[in-house]
Design a protein around this motif. Structure first.
Motif, short mmCIF file in Angstrom:
data_model
loop_
_atom_site.label_atom_id
_atom_site.label_comp_id
_atom_site.label_asym_id
_atom_site.label_seq_id
_atom_site.Cartn_x
_atom_site.Cartn_y
_atom_site.Cartn_z
N ILE A 172 61.68 74.51 9.98
CA ILE A 172 62.10 75.45 8.61
C ILE A 172 63.64 75.66 8.61
N LEU A 173 63.91 75.48 7.55
CA LEU A 173 65.43 75.97 7.77
C LEU A 173 65.34 77.25 6.71
N GLU A 174 65.51 78.58 7.27
CA GLU A 174 65.70 80.15 6.21
C GLU A 174 66.34 79.58 4.77
N ALA A 175 66.66 80.14 4.06
CA ALA A 175 66.96 80.55 3.02
C ALA A 175 68.92 80.81 3.13
N GLY A 176 69.16 79.80 2.51
CA GLY A 176 71.07 80.16 2.44
C GLY A 176 71.67 79.06 3.26
N SER A 177 70.82 78.50 4.53
CA SER A 177 70.79 77.35 5.39
C SER A 177 72.05 76.41 4.76
N GLU A 189 61.30 73.90 15.17
CA GLU A 189 62.36 74.81 15.78
C GLU A 189 62.97 75.60 14.34
N LEU A 190 63.38 77.00 14.28
CA LEU A 190 63.26 77.77 12.52
C LEU A 190 64.98 77.49 12.49
N TRP A 191 65.35 77.17 11.49
CA TRP A 191 67.23 77.17 11.89
C TRP A 191 67.33 77.93 10.78
N PHE A 198 70.46 77.29 15.49
CA PHE A 198 68.97 77.43 16.29
C PHE A 198 68.85 79.14 16.05
N VAL A 199 67.35 79.55 16.02
CA VAL A 199 66.95 80.59 16.10
C VAL A 199 65.97 80.87 16.85
N ARG A 200 65.18 80.32 16.87
CA ARG A 200 63.82 80.22 17.86
C ARG A 200 63.20 78.72 17.54
N ALA A 201 61.66 78.78 18.86
CA ALA A 201 60.80 77.83 18.34
C ALA A 201 59.92 78.55 17.49
N LEU A 202 59.00 77.07 17.05
CA LEU A 202 58.01 77.90 15.81
C LEU A 202 56.49 77.82 16.89
#
Length: 249
Positions: A172-177, A189-191, A198-202
């Motif tokens: 998953i990519l967050e908005a505005g990535s 992973e969440l980026w 990298f932010v965290r693992a899903l």
């Protein structure tokens, strides 16, 4: 003297009356001619002008859209573009496959105002075509160029994916990535951020929700798809034929 003055007055009156009568006749003739030119002809062809072409062939390449795929009427598909079964491309998107291939996989969706295109070649040596595989959700206002998105991913709205970037499955990519050229987003992973980090693992539950979102948008697209006739504008010709024959059904 009085008789000459009276004769002059009578001649002036006659001349003014004649000129007024001539003006009335000329105005009537002009009105008649205007009416003739303005009135439409009964056999005039009524053109159906359309402001935008959805499918634009380029040379030997013609965009291909599956029968049950939903492509909004103001979308532009140009060149080597393939939209597979169950996929949906929403209002205002531009998919420009003039330099390389663009594919939108099964049950994937490209939401409003996205721009997708591809380069001749990738500076990273990776494939230059843009590949969106199955059960992928592309958020609105995103820009994708010569990137690969593996199955079951979510790209947040206003995201940018540059040449040679890769988003692996269940990511998953967050908005505005913003994903720089050649960057790989590992699976599960969440980026987020610019550049994406990298932010965290899903969690397992989050990965299960990714394809459910794609299926929900596919169900919504079917409601929009039902508003359009699948057989183009042939029904207009049938209605014209009925009117010409005086048939009321």
């Amino acid at each position: 003297m009085a008789t000459s003055i009276a004769a002059r007055i009578s001649r002036k009156a006659a001349a003014s009356a004649f000129s007024a009568h001539r003006h009335v006749i000329s105005s009537r003739c002009f009105a008649t001619e205007s009416a003739k030119t303005i009135s439409p002809s009964s056999d005039r062809v009524k053109w159906d002008y359309r402001g935008q072409r959805k499918i634009i062939p380029l040379g030997q390449w013609v965009p291909k859209v599956a029968v049950d795929a939903y492509v909004a009427p103001n979308v532009v598909l140009a060149g080597q573009v393939t939209v597979y079964d169950g996929a949906s491309v929403w209002n205002g998107c531009v998919l420009r496959g003039d330099l390389n291939k663009i594919t939108v996989g099964f049950c994937s969706n490209v939401q409003e105002r996205c721009v997708i295109h591809a380069a001749w070649c990738s500076p990273t040596g990776l494939p230059a075509e843009t590949s969106i595989e199955r059960f992928v959700t592309i958020g609105a206002y995103s820009l994708l160029r010569s990137c690969t998105i593996e199955p079951e991913c979510i790209i947040g709205q206003h995201s940018i994916l540059m040449e040679g970037s890769l988003v692996e499955t269940h990511s998953i990519l967050e908005a505005g990535s913003v994903v720089p050229p050649g960057r790989r987003i590992p699976t599960g992973e969440l980026w987020a951020g610019n550049p994406a980090r990298f932010v965290r693992a899903l969690t397992h539950e989050e990965t299960l929700e990714i394809p459910k979102l794609a299926v929900a948008i596919n169900d919504l697209s079917k409601e929009h798809f039902s508003e359009f006739l699948p057989y183009s504008t042939v029904y207009l010709e049938v209605e014209k034929l009925k009117k010409s024959l005086g048939i009321n059904i």
